[in-house]
Design a protein around this motif. Structure first.
Motif, PDB file in Angstrom:
ATOM      1  N   TYR A 129       0.805  -1.225   0.000  1.00  0.00           N
ATOM      2  CA  TYR A 129       0.000   0.000   0.000  1.00  0.00           C
ATOM      3  C   TYR A 129       0.839   1.277   0.000  1.00  0.00           C
ATOM      4  CZ  TYR A 129      -3.663  -3.295   1.218  1.00  0.00           C
ATOM      5  OH  TYR A 129      -4.533  -4.349   1.213  1.00  0.00           O
ATOM      6  N   ASN A 130       2.150   1.118  -0.048  1.00  0.00           N
ATOM      7  CA  ASN A 130       3.055   2.273  -0.061  1.00  0.00           C
ATOM      8  C   ASN A 130       2.902   3.137   1.193  1.00  0.00           C
ATOM      9  OD1 ASN A 130       5.156   3.664  -1.310  1.00  0.00           O
ATOM     10  ND2 ASN A 130       3.778   5.167  -2.223  1.00  0.00           N
ATOM     11  N   TYR A 131       2.565   2.491   2.317  1.00  0.00           N
ATOM     12  CA  TYR A 131       2.514   3.172   3.607  1.00  0.00           C
ATOM     13  C   TYR A 131       3.831   2.927   4.338  1.00  0.00           C
ATOM     14  CZ  TYR A 131      -2.492   4.313   3.721  1.00  0.00           C
ATOM     15  OH  TYR A 131      -3.725   4.845   3.484  1.00  0.00           O
ATOM     16  N   ASN A 132       4.633   3.959   4.492  1.00  0.00           N
ATOM     17  CA  ASN A 132       5.829   3.830   5.322  1.00  0.00           C
ATOM     18  C   ASN A 132       5.438   4.245   6.735  1.00  0.00           C
ATOM     19  OD1 ASN A 132       8.309   4.117   6.688  1.00  0.00           O
ATOM     20  ND2 ASN A 132       9.373   4.431   4.739  1.00  0.00           N
ATOM     21  N   LEU A 133       4.952   3.274   7.489  1.00  0.00           N
ATOM     22  CA  LEU A 133       4.375   3.563   8.795  1.00  0.00           C
ATOM     23  C   LEU A 133       5.413   4.133   9.760  1.00  0.00           C
ATOM     24  CD1 LEU A 133       1.776   3.469  10.370  1.00  0.00           C
ATOM     25  CD2 LEU A 133       2.264   1.101  11.004  1.00  0.00           C
ATOM     26  N   ILE A 134       6.655   3.686   9.641  1.00  0.00           N
ATOM     27  CA  ILE A 134       7.707   4.191  10.535  1.00  0.00           C
ATOM     28  C   ILE A 134       7.914   5.685  10.323  1.00  0.00           C
ATOM     29  CG2 ILE A 134      10.167   4.058  11.084  1.00  0.00           C
ATOM     30  CD1 ILE A 134      10.016   1.068  10.403  1.00  0.00           C
ATOM     31  N   ASP A 135       8.036   6.103   9.062  1.00  0.00           N
ATOM     32  CA  ASP A 135       8.210   7.530   8.780  1.00  0.00           C
ATOM     33  C   ASP A 135       6.991   8.331   9.218  1.00  0.00           C
ATOM     34  OD1 ASP A 135      10.687   7.075   7.768  1.00  0.00           O
ATOM     35  OD2 ASP A 135      10.145   7.331   5.656  1.00  0.00           O
ATOM     36  N   MET A 136       5.814   7.754   9.043  1.00  0.00           N
ATOM     37  CA  MET A 136       4.590   8.449   9.440  1.00  0.00           C
ATOM     38  C   MET A 136       4.558   8.665  10.953  1.00  0.00           C
ATOM     39  SD  MET A 136       2.073   6.323   6.892  1.00  0.00           S
ATOM     40  CE  MET A 136       0.508   6.943   7.498  1.00  0.00           C
ATOM     41  N   VAL A 137       5.021   7.675  11.707  1.00  0.00           N
ATOM     42  CA  VAL A 137       5.072   7.817  13.164  1.00  0.00           C
ATOM     43  C   VAL A 137       6.121   8.850  13.561  1.00  0.00           C
ATOM     44  CG1 VAL A 137       5.672   6.625  15.312  1.00  0.00           C
ATOM     45  CG2 VAL A 137       4.177   5.515  13.648  1.00  0.00           C
ATOM     46  N   LEU A 138       7.266   8.834  12.887  1.00  0.00           N
ATOM     47  CA  LEU A 138       8.330   9.789  13.205  1.00  0.00           C
ATOM     48  C   LEU A 138       7.912  11.234  12.935  1.00  0.00           C
ATOM     49  CD1 LEU A 138      11.462   7.877  11.871  1.00  0.00           C
ATOM     50  CD2 LEU A 138      10.981   8.474  14.250  1.00  0.00           C
ATOM     51  N   ARG A 146       4.459   8.170  21.124  1.00  0.00           N
ATOM     52  CA  ARG A 146       5.154   8.039  19.846  1.00  0.00           C
ATOM     53  C   ARG A 146       6.344   7.094  19.978  1.00  0.00           C
ATOM     54  NH1 ARG A 146       9.047  12.032  16.415  1.00  0.00           N
ATOM     55  NH2 ARG A 146      10.508  11.112  17.882  1.00  0.00           N
ATOM     56  N   SER A 147       7.117   7.241  21.049  1.00  0.00           N
ATOM     57  CA  SER A 147       8.284   6.380  21.262  1.00  0.00           C
ATOM     58  C   SER A 147       7.876   4.920  21.381  1.00  0.00           C
ATOM     59  CB  SER A 147       9.035   6.818  22.525  1.00  0.00           C
ATOM     60  OG  SER A 147       9.520   8.135  22.397  1.00  0.00           O
ATOM     61  N   CYS A 148       6.784   4.679  22.093  1.00  0.00           N
ATOM     62  CA  CYS A 148       6.308   3.308  22.278  1.00  0.00           C
ATOM     63  C   CYS A 148       5.816   2.724  20.955  1.00  0.00           C
ATOM     64  CB  CYS A 148       5.194   3.295  23.322  1.00  0.00           C
ATOM     65  SG  CYS A 148       4.736   1.645  23.884  1.00  0.00           S
ATOM     66  N   THR A 337      11.584   6.230  28.142  1.00  0.00           N
ATOM     67  CA  THR A 337      12.497   5.782  27.085  1.00  0.00           C
ATOM     68  C   THR A 337      13.207   4.496  27.483  1.00  0.00           C
ATOM     69  OG1 THR A 337      12.850   8.068  26.363  1.00  0.00           O
ATOM     70  CG2 THR A 337      14.467   6.431  25.659  1.00  0.00           C
ATOM     71  N   THR A 338      13.726   4.451  28.708  1.00  0.00           N
ATOM     72  CA  THR A 338      14.416   3.252  29.184  1.00  0.00           C
ATOM     73  C   THR A 338      13.443   2.091  29.356  1.00  0.00           C
ATOM     74  OG1 THR A 338      16.127   4.555  30.294  1.00  0.00           O
ATOM     75  CG2 THR A 338      15.805   2.296  31.062  1.00  0.00           C
ATOM     76  N   LEU A 339      12.254   2.361  29.873  1.00  0.00           N
ATOM     77  CA  LEU A 339      11.254   1.297  30.029  1.00  0.00           C
ATOM     78  C   LEU A 339      10.885   0.690  28.679  1.00  0.00           C
ATOM     79  CD1 LEU A 339       8.751   2.789  32.646  1.00  0.00           C
ATOM     80  CD2 LEU A 339      10.447   0.995  33.017  1.00  0.00           C
ATOM     81  N   ILE A 340      10.645   1.544  27.701  1.00  0.00           N
ATOM     82  CA  ILE A 340      10.265   1.069  26.365  1.00  0.00           C
ATOM     83  C   ILE A 340      11.388   0.249  25.755  1.00  0.00           C
ATOM     84  CG2 ILE A 340       9.789   1.849  24.004  1.00  0.00           C
ATOM     85  CD1 ILE A 340       8.303   4.266  25.362  1.00  0.00           C
ATOM     86  N   ARG A 341      12.605   0.762  25.851  1.00  0.00           N
ATOM     87  CA  ARG A 341      13.750   0.044  25.270  1.00  0.00           C
ATOM     88  C   ARG A 341      13.945  -1.320  25.937  1.00  0.00           C
ATOM     89  NH1 ARG A 341      17.339   3.579  26.263  1.00  0.00           N
ATOM     90  NH2 ARG A 341      18.247   2.697  28.140  1.00  0.00           N
ATOM     91  N   THR A 342      13.776  -1.383  27.239  1.00  0.00           N
ATOM     92  CA  THR A 342      14.052  -2.626  27.963  1.00  0.00           C
ATOM     93  C   THR A 342      12.918  -3.631  27.815  1.00  0.00           C
ATOM     94  OG1 THR A 342      15.301  -1.306  29.579  1.00  0.00           O
ATOM     95  CG2 THR A 342      14.760  -3.568  30.185  1.00  0.00           C
TER      96      THR A 342
END
Length: 448
Positions: A129-138, A146-148, A337-342
């Motif tokens: 579908y040509n949706y770059n969801l990562i770029d859209m979230v960024l 957003r980070s999560c 940030t640390t919670l999400i990463r871990t």
């Protein structure tokens, strides 16, 4: 190009406004223009739209400074201006179209899938579908949500890389912050040799720069932390589980030879070489022997110049990460940030062991702490689902569930079982056309 013809006449400009839609803009010409008239400049405005290659490195070439372009608006003072004027420079970058996303909806949808399934979904959305969801979230404003959401869409290695880069930027503006240095080490310390190589490649692909260079720019070339990080990133650790008793004795003795003010002092060059190359089992034996023979905790000796608790990782990686989680939860405000990463980063790796160790260390389950302390509802739900189910929704045949949250005497047992059942039910209801449905929902929500 028109700029070239005007360069000789532009040595007395005070206000410069540049706006371009040219996706292949030659920034060398802009650099020449700035160089020609920098002695008279008082204000510069640079507006670009979706320019290829426009990033922190581009600005570094234009103004000869190091700057992060993750935010949409930056005001900075360039050290390159050598006169007394030092004009402020404004740089505005934005896309022609910004998609408005319902991140809460996306998080709820993604909670039904494990890491591998989410990556396939992201790939298929872009392919079909040509949706770059990562770029859209960024494109969305920075927030824990957003980070999560981003963490749920990318591989764990990319999550670590993005966090590492963000921390370098923070460290650049706060050189004395040892907490940032500690987090940088926390990210790369658990990587095995293969992951280390992938980490460096991902960093290069995302930020178009060598990670070693960025570390030295931010931390300094000769600092202990810089040496430790760079040697960890060499990925030269012996990963064989066996260790030598004779080598253990020899290395422990070598580490104990330094003394300052009656207290043992570690030779950091020797320590870093050993710590980044020897197997963790060998390191644990070395540190135990050092303490048994010389009656002094090696972590205390290390912290004489390096306030980073790296020794405890060699003895209990899961305990090390459990402590990181607790520290992030204890912070005010919470260190999301640390919670999400871990939690999300370890979802398909060793989160099961981390949860068990957390329960032993703090007399409550990780789920209980999350329920009591997390103040963002959607993030709390995601964490609870991941903690409750792990990468697999049910234990393999003949294996015991090691979640640490399934104790029937625990007050959280029933809710966790209910959550697990609910997720399993949701998974069974997803049909083969789920991708198409999700794409259609995204289309509706981004067109508003």
């Amino acid at each position: 190009m028109w700029i070239q013809s005007f360069l000789p006449q532009m040595n007395s400009i005070t206000n410069l406004h540049i706006e371009t839609f040219d996706r292949n803009m030659n920034f060398d010409l802009i650099r020449q223009l700035i160089h020609c008239c920098h002695s008279s400049l008082q204000n510069i405005t640079l507006i670009v739209y979706n320019i290829y290659g426009f990033n922190g490195q581009t600005l570094e070439k234009l103004f000869q400074i190091y700057i992060d372009m993750t935010e949409q608006l930056h005001q900075f003072q360039s050290d390159w201006w050598l006169d007394d004027c030092r004009p402020p420079v404004f740089v505005l970058t934005h896309s022609v179209k910004t998609h408005k996303l319902d991140l809460n909806f996306i998080l709820r949808f993604l909670s039904s899938y494990n890491c591998a399934q989410r990556l396939i979904l992201v790939h298929d959305l872009e392919f079909e579908y040509n949706y770059n969801l990562i770029d859209m979230v960024l494109e969305q404003p920075e927030s824990p949500i957003r980070s999560c959401t981003l963490a749920m869409l990318i591989e764990p290695i990319e999550l670590y890389v993005r966090d590492f880069h963000d921390l370098l930027i923070l460290k650049l503006n706060d050189k004395s912050n040892s907490d940032i240095s500690r987090k940088l080490v926390q990210i790369v310390l658990p990587l095995d040799n293969d992951d280390t190589q992938k980490f460096k490649e991902t960093y290069k692909n995302l930020f178009e720069n060598s990670i070693e260079t960025d570390i030295e720019v931010v931390q300094g070339e000769k600092t202990i932390i810089s040496k430790l990080l760079i040697q960890l990133l060499e990925g030269q650790r012996n990963e064989e589980p066996n260790h030598s008793l004779s080598a253990t004795k020899l290395i422990a003795k070598k580490l104990s030879e330094g003394v300052e003010g009656g207290k043992p002092v570690i030779d950091y060059d020797i320590f870093i070489k050993i710590f980044t190359h020897d197997a963790f089992a060998q390191l644990s034996s070395i540190f135990d022997m050092y303490e048994d023979q010389y009656g002094y905790p090696i972590q205390v000796a290390i912290e004489h110049q390096c306030q980073i608790p790296i020794v405890e990782y060699t003895r209990s990686p899961s305990g090390y990460h459990a402590k990181i989680l607790r520290q992030a939860l204890d912070k005010e405000p919470i260190d999301y940030t640390t919670l999400i990463r871990t939690i999300i980063g370890h979802e398909s790796k060793d989160l099961c062991e981390v949860k068990l160790e957390y329960s032993k260390m703090y007399d409550e389950t990780l789920h209980q702490t999350i329920e009591h302390r997390i103040d963002i509802a959607e993030i709390k739900k995601i964490f609870v689902v991941i903690i409750a189910t792990g990468d697999d929704l049910t234990p393999r045949n003949g294996e015991e569930d090691c979640s640490g949250d399934k104790d029937s005497s625990s007050s959280t047992g029933a809710p966790l079982n209910a959550i697990t059942s609910k997720v399993m039910e949701k998974k069974s209801k997803h049909s083969l056309d789920v991708l198409e449905k999700f794409a259609q929902i995204l289309k509706i929500r981004t067109s508003n």
